[in-house]
Write an enzyme that holds these catalytic residues in place. Structure first.
Site, PDB file in Angstrom:
ATOM      1  N   ARG A  73      -9.532   1.199   8.885  1.00 44.93           N
ATOM      2  CA  ARG A  73      -9.089  -0.168   9.146  1.00 44.93           C
ATOM      3  C   ARG A  73     -10.142  -0.956   9.903  1.00 44.93           C
ATOM      4  NH1 ARG A  73      -3.253   0.547   8.950  1.00 44.93           N
ATOM      5  NH2 ARG A  73      -2.299  -1.474   9.095  1.00 44.93           N
TER       6      ARG A  73
ATOM      7  N   LYS B 242       0.837  -1.219   0.000  1.00 45.57           N
ATOM      8  CA  LYS B 242       0.000   0.000   0.000  1.00 45.57           C
ATOM      9  C   LYS B 242       0.866   1.260   0.000  1.00 45.57           C
ATOM     10  CE  LYS B 242      -2.030  -0.965   3.891  1.00 45.57           C
ATOM     11  NZ  LYS B 242      -1.304  -2.229   4.177  1.00 45.57           N
TER      12      LYS B 242
ATOM     13  N   ARG C  79      11.743  -5.428   4.237  1.00 48.68           N
ATOM     14  CA  ARG C  79      11.531  -3.992   4.048  1.00 48.68           C
ATOM     15  C   ARG C  79      12.520  -3.140   4.871  1.00 48.68           C
ATOM     16  NH1 ARG C  79       5.851  -2.058   5.406  1.00 48.68           N
ATOM     17  NH2 ARG C  79       6.433  -2.946   7.400  1.00 48.68           N
TER      18      ARG C  79
ATOM     19  N   ARG D 185      -0.390  -9.234  13.147  1.00 49.85           N
ATOM     20  CA  ARG D 185      -0.948  -8.173  12.291  1.00 49.85           C
ATOM     21  C   ARG D 185      -1.822  -8.764  11.184  1.00 49.85           C
ATOM     22  NH1 ARG D 185       4.166  -5.283  10.365  1.00 49.85           N
ATOM     23  NH2 ARG D 185       2.759  -4.038   9.090  1.00 49.85           N
TER      24      ARG D 185
ATOM     25  N   ARG E 257      11.344  -1.579  10.767  1.00 53.65           N
ATOM     26  CA  ARG E 257      10.323  -1.249  11.765  1.00 53.65           C
ATOM     27  C   ARG E 257      10.231  -2.316  12.861  1.00 53.65           C
ATOM     28  NH1 ARG E 257       5.287   0.267   7.973  1.00 53.65           N
ATOM     29  NH2 ARG E 257       4.245  -1.039   9.520  1.00 53.65           N
TER      30      ARG E 257
HETATM   31  P1  AP5 Z   1       4.880  -1.537   1.752  1.00 49.87           P
HETATM   32  O1  AP5 Z   1       4.562  -0.602   0.644  1.00 49.87           O
HETATM   33  O2  AP5 Z   1       5.669  -1.043   2.929  1.00 49.87           O
HETATM   34  O3  AP5 Z   1       3.557  -2.306   2.225  1.00 49.87           O
HETATM   35  P2  AP5 Z   1       2.343  -1.790   3.113  1.00 49.87           P
HETATM   36  O4  AP5 Z   1       1.126  -2.489   2.613  1.00 49.87           O
HETATM   37  O5  AP5 Z   1       2.311  -0.300   3.135  1.00 49.87           O
HETATM   38  O6  AP5 Z   1       2.780  -2.395   4.522  1.00 49.87           O
HETATM   39  P3  AP5 Z   1       2.690  -1.829   5.987  1.00 49.87           P
HETATM   40  O7  AP5 Z   1       3.441  -2.808   6.860  1.00 49.87           O
HETATM   41  O8  AP5 Z   1       3.099  -0.392   6.077  1.00 49.87           O
HETATM   42  O9  AP5 Z   1       1.174  -1.968   6.237  1.00 49.87           O
HETATM   43  P4  AP5 Z   1       0.411  -1.867   7.510  1.00 49.87           P
HETATM   44  O10 AP5 Z   1      -0.910  -1.510   6.964  1.00 49.87           O
HETATM   45  O11 AP5 Z   1       0.429  -3.045   8.417  1.00 49.87           O
HETATM   46  O12 AP5 Z   1       1.234  -0.772   8.375  1.00 49.87           O
HETATM   47  P5  AP5 Z   1       0.861   0.678   8.819  1.00 49.87           P
HETATM   48  O13 AP5 Z   1       2.093   1.473   8.827  1.00 49.87           O
HETATM   49  O14 AP5 Z   1      -0.327   1.188   8.076  1.00 49.87           O
HETATM   50  O15 AP5 Z   1       5.666  -2.767   1.076  1.00 49.87           O
HETATM   51  C1  AP5 Z   1       6.228  -3.815   1.845  1.00 49.87           C
HETATM   52  C2  AP5 Z   1       7.585  -4.226   1.247  1.00 49.87           C
HETATM   53  O16 AP5 Z   1       7.360  -4.809  -0.035  1.00 49.87           O
HETATM   54  C3  AP5 Z   1       8.577  -3.085   1.041  1.00 49.87           C
HETATM   55  O17 AP5 Z   1       9.878  -3.526   1.344  1.00 49.87           O
HETATM   56  C4  AP5 Z   1       8.461  -2.764  -0.449  1.00 49.87           C
HETATM   57  O18 AP5 Z   1       9.690  -2.248  -0.934  1.00 49.87           O
HETATM   58  C5  AP5 Z   1       8.116  -4.121  -1.037  1.00 49.87           C
HETATM   59  N1  AP5 Z   1       7.251  -4.039  -2.213  1.00 49.87           N
HETATM   60  C6  AP5 Z   1       6.106  -3.325  -2.337  1.00 49.87           C
HETATM   61  N2  AP5 Z   1       5.563  -3.520  -3.554  1.00 49.87           N
HETATM   62  C7  AP5 Z   1       6.385  -4.382  -4.202  1.00 49.87           C
HETATM   63  C8  AP5 Z   1       6.354  -4.992  -5.509  1.00 49.87           C
HETATM   64  N3  AP5 Z   1       5.375  -4.732  -6.397  1.00 49.87           N
HETATM   65  N4  AP5 Z   1       7.348  -5.845  -5.822  1.00 49.87           N
HETATM   66  C9  AP5 Z   1       8.319  -6.117  -4.944  1.00 49.87           C
HETATM   67  N5  AP5 Z   1       8.409  -5.584  -3.704  1.00 49.87           N
HETATM   68  C10 AP5 Z   1       7.442  -4.734  -3.347  1.00 49.87           C
HETATM   69  O19 AP5 Z   1       0.352   0.423  10.324  1.00 49.87           O
HETATM   70  C11 AP5 Z   1       1.233   0.015  11.359  1.00 49.87           C
HETATM   71  C12 AP5 Z   1       0.447  -0.114  12.662  1.00 49.87           C
HETATM   72  O20 AP5 Z   1      -0.121   1.169  13.027  1.00 49.87           O
HETATM   73  C13 AP5 Z   1      -0.759  -1.065  12.622  1.00 49.87           C
HETATM   74  O21 AP5 Z   1      -0.367  -2.400  12.859  1.00 49.87           O
HETATM   75  C14 AP5 Z   1      -1.654  -0.480  13.736  1.00 49.87           C
HETATM   76  O22 AP5 Z   1      -1.208  -0.874  15.009  1.00 49.87           O
HETATM   77  C15 AP5 Z   1      -1.416   1.022  13.604  1.00 49.87           C
HETATM   78  N6  AP5 Z   1      -2.412   1.668  12.719  1.00 49.87           N
HETATM   79  C16 AP5 Z   1      -2.180   2.255  11.510  1.00 49.87           C
HETATM   80  N7  AP5 Z   1      -3.311   2.729  10.978  1.00 49.87           N
HETATM   81  C17 AP5 Z   1      -4.299   2.432  11.890  1.00 49.87           C
HETATM   82  C18 AP5 Z   1      -5.704   2.635  11.898  1.00 49.87           C
HETATM   83  N8  AP5 Z   1      -6.331   3.237  10.861  1.00 49.87           N
HETATM   84  N9  AP5 Z   1      -6.396   2.176  12.971  1.00 49.87           N
HETATM   85  C19 AP5 Z   1      -5.803   1.575  14.007  1.00 49.87           C
HETATM   86  N10 AP5 Z   1      -4.457   1.333  14.051  1.00 49.87           N
HETATM   87  C20 AP5 Z   1      -3.719   1.760  12.995  1.00 49.87           C
END
Ligand code: AP5
Length: 214
Positions: free
Chosen positions: A89, A14, A123, A167, A156
């Site tokens: 979410r 994402k 990552r 997660r 991270r």
């Molecule tokens: P990446 O783009 O980092 O993937 P992502 O889907 O953004 O992964 P996240 O871990 O950031 O998602 P998340 O939703 O769990 O975390 P968030 O920060 O929102 O890609 C991953 C890897 O793959 C990278 O190394 C990239 O280079 C590689 N890649 C990508 N595309 C590729 C491709 N096409 N080919 C090859 N490689 C590729 O949330 C973290 C925490 O915050 C949550 O667990 C929760 O506790 C809290 N939180 C956040 N938002 C909320 C909310 N709305 N409500 C409650 N808690 C929340």
């Protein structure tokens, strides 16, 4: 003006793909995960509360995240639109969002679980600008250094295997129901994100443009 949501499991891509789409459309990308991590780093009251949920692979309580998001999208830089990455979410977050603003398009990114786990474990993220790299797929030119701003790259805390497992469970329980919630509302597309970043970016951008212009 265009307002989009990117949905999908942790690690599906994402952040990576919403950054590219936001750049192409000249709009801001807002990640609630990045906003929460900034608060954790700054040691704010919100950051202190959020950290325990984030480290355990759970979700931060809805009221805290909704207030954070509402404040962020009221800023001037959202005037041309925005992409929400990681919000909503839960169904209560989606319902709160519909009372704050209208959304033009929901983009759900999908990939098999083994692809997701491989992406998460490799990552590296920039401490300064949140740019995203992967140790096998998307390497920086100089190891440990961001190509874009020269910032230091780090892994991270929530990338540990036991937290990743939790997660993914949290995603299935609380966030996957949003797919049906938004499908029933109409402006929804699903894009398979298997393949390299260039291929997937092309696929995502074409699907978005077809839907917005069609
Ligand atoms: P990446 O783009 O980092 O993937 P992502 O889907 O953004 O992964 P996240 O871990 O950031 O998602 P998340 O939703 O769990 O975390 P968030 O920060 O929102 O890609 C991953 C890897 O793959 C990278 O190394 C990239 O280079 C590689 N890649 C990508 N595309 C590729 C491709 N096409 N080919 C090859 N490689 C590729 O949330 C973290 C925490 O915050 C949550 O667990 C929760 O506790 C809290 N939180 C956040 N938002 C909320 C909310 N709305 N409500 C409650 N808690 C929340």
């Amino acid at each position: 003006m265009v307002k989009m949501i990117f949905l999908g499991a942790p690690g599906v891509g994402k952040g990576t793909h919403s950054n590219l789409v936001a750049e192409a459309h000249g709009i801001v990308k807002i990640s609630t995960g990045d906003l929460l991590r900034e608060n954790v780093k700054a040691g704010t009251e919100l950051g202190l509360k959020a950290k325990e949920y984030m480290d355990a692979g759970g979700l931060v309580p809805d009221d805290l995240v909704i207030a954070l998001l509402k404040d962020r999208i009221s800023k001037d830089d959202c005037g041309k639109g925005f992409i929400l990455d990681g919000f909503p979410r839960t169904i209560p977050q989606a319902e709160a969002l519909s009372g704050i603003t209208e959304i033009d398009l929901v983009v759900n990114l999908s990939a098999p679980e083994e692809v997701i786990i491989g992406r998460l474990s490799g990552r590296w993220t920039c401490k300064k600008c949140d740019a995203i790299y992967h140790e096998l797929n998307i390497k920086p030119k100089v190891e440990g250094v961001c190509d874009k701003c020269g910032g230091e790259l780090y892994q991270r805390d929530d990338q540990k295997p036991e937290v990743v497992k939790k997660r993914l469970e949290t995603y299935q329980k609380d966030t996957a129901p949003l797919i049906d919630f938004y499908k029933s509302k109409g402006s929804f597309i699903e894009v398979n994100v298997e393949g390299n970043v260039e291929e997937v970016n092309k696929r995502v951008q074409e699907a978005i443009n077809d839907k917005l212009n069609g």
